[in-house]
Design a protein around this motif. Structure first.
Motif, PDB file in Angstrom:
ATOM      1  N   GLY A   1     -81.298  59.201 -21.275  1.00  0.00           N
ATOM      2  CA  GLY A   1     -82.424  59.791 -21.917  1.00  0.00           C
ATOM      3  C   GLY A   1     -82.930  61.000 -21.144  1.00  0.00           C
ATOM      4  O   GLY A   1     -82.389  61.363 -20.095  1.00  0.00           O
ATOM      5  N   PRO A   2     -83.971  61.611 -21.633  1.00  0.00           N
ATOM      6  CA  PRO A   2     -84.547  62.756 -20.938  1.00  0.00           C
ATOM      7  C   PRO A   2     -85.060  62.359 -19.559  1.00  0.00           C
ATOM      8  O   PRO A   2     -85.481  61.230 -19.332  1.00  0.00           O
ATOM      9  N   LEU A   3     -85.042  63.293 -18.662  1.00  0.00           N
ATOM     10  CA  LEU A   3     -85.449  63.030 -17.283  1.00  0.00           C
ATOM     11  C   LEU A   3     -86.915  62.621 -17.187  1.00  0.00           C
ATOM     12  O   LEU A   3     -87.284  61.796 -16.361  1.00  0.00           O
ATOM     13  N   SER A   4     -87.746  63.148 -18.050  1.00  0.00           N
ATOM     14  CA  SER A   4     -89.183  62.833 -17.987  1.00  0.00           C
ATOM     15  C   SER A   4     -89.481  61.388 -18.390  1.00  0.00           C
ATOM     16  O   SER A   4     -90.512  60.851 -18.018  1.00  0.00           O
ATOM     17  N   GLU A   5     -88.587  60.744 -19.130  1.00  0.00           N
ATOM     18  CA  GLU A   5     -88.811  59.368 -19.583  1.00  0.00           C
ATOM     19  C   GLU A   5     -88.156  58.334 -18.680  1.00  0.00           C
ATOM     20  O   GLU A   5     -88.332  57.145 -18.892  1.00  0.00           O
ATOM     21  N   GLN A   6     -87.416  58.768 -17.674  1.00  0.00           N
ATOM     22  CA  GLN A   6     -86.737  57.820 -16.791  1.00  0.00           C
ATOM     23  C   GLN A   6     -87.705  57.269 -15.755  1.00  0.00           C
ATOM     24  O   GLN A   6     -88.641  57.939 -15.328  1.00  0.00           O
ATOM     25  N   ARG A   7     -87.437  56.017 -15.338  1.00  0.00           N
ATOM     26  CA  ARG A   7     -88.221  55.404 -14.272  1.00  0.00           C
ATOM     27  C   ARG A   7     -87.718  55.921 -12.938  1.00  0.00           C
ATOM     28  O   ARG A   7     -86.612  56.444 -12.834  1.00  0.00           O
ATOM     29  N   LEU A   8     -88.507  55.736 -11.901  1.00  0.00           N
ATOM     30  CA  LEU A   8     -88.144  56.224 -10.572  1.00  0.00           C
ATOM     31  C   LEU A   8     -86.831  55.602 -10.091  1.00  0.00           C
ATOM     32  O   LEU A   8     -85.999  56.281  -9.504  1.00  0.00           O
ATOM     33  N   MET A   9     -86.635  54.318 -10.356  1.00  0.00           N
ATOM     34  CA  MET A   9     -85.425  53.640  -9.886  1.00  0.00           C
ATOM     35  C   MET A   9     -84.170  54.099 -10.635  1.00  0.00           C
ATOM     36  O   MET A   9     -83.060  53.872 -10.176  1.00  0.00           O
ATOM     37  N   ASP A  10     -84.335  54.736 -11.788  1.00  0.00           N
ATOM     38  CA  ASP A  10     -83.199  55.209 -12.569  1.00  0.00           C
ATOM     39  C   ASP A  10     -82.845  56.663 -12.291  1.00  0.00           C
ATOM     40  O   ASP A  10     -81.827  57.154 -12.772  1.00  0.00           O
TER      41      ASP A  10
END
Length: 84
Positions: A1-10
């Motif tokens: 997905g887009p970088l802005s929607e990723q969690r820190l661990m991902d």
């Protein structure tokens, strides 16, 4: 997905500076992040959808260990008298 929607661990290590630049560090954004983290924690550990015998058996095992610990001196005196 887009970088802005990723969690820190991902986020991959190479994309971390870009991810940090995109993050919303305003008070409202931080509050939203805390609410999202609490909701995730609550749904994973507190609001468990299915239960089973494991939870009750852990509770009973803990009660047995705690009860044995409380009564250890009394039990050890009785076992000493019985072995004589």
């Amino acid at each position: 997905g887009p970088l802005s929607e990723q969690r820190l661990m991902d986020v991959r290590l190479g994309h971390l500076p870009m991810w940090l630049a995109i993050c919303d560090f305003s008070p409202q954004g931080l509050l939203g992040g805390v609410q999202k983290a609490w909701s995730s924690y609550y749904n994973k550990y507190i609001n468990v959808k299915r239960g089973g015998p494991a939870g009750i058996s852990m509770l009973l095992a803990g009660y047995c260990l705690l009860s044995y610990g409380w009564n250890y001196q009394h039990i050890s005196k009785i076992s000493f008298l019985v072995s004589m």
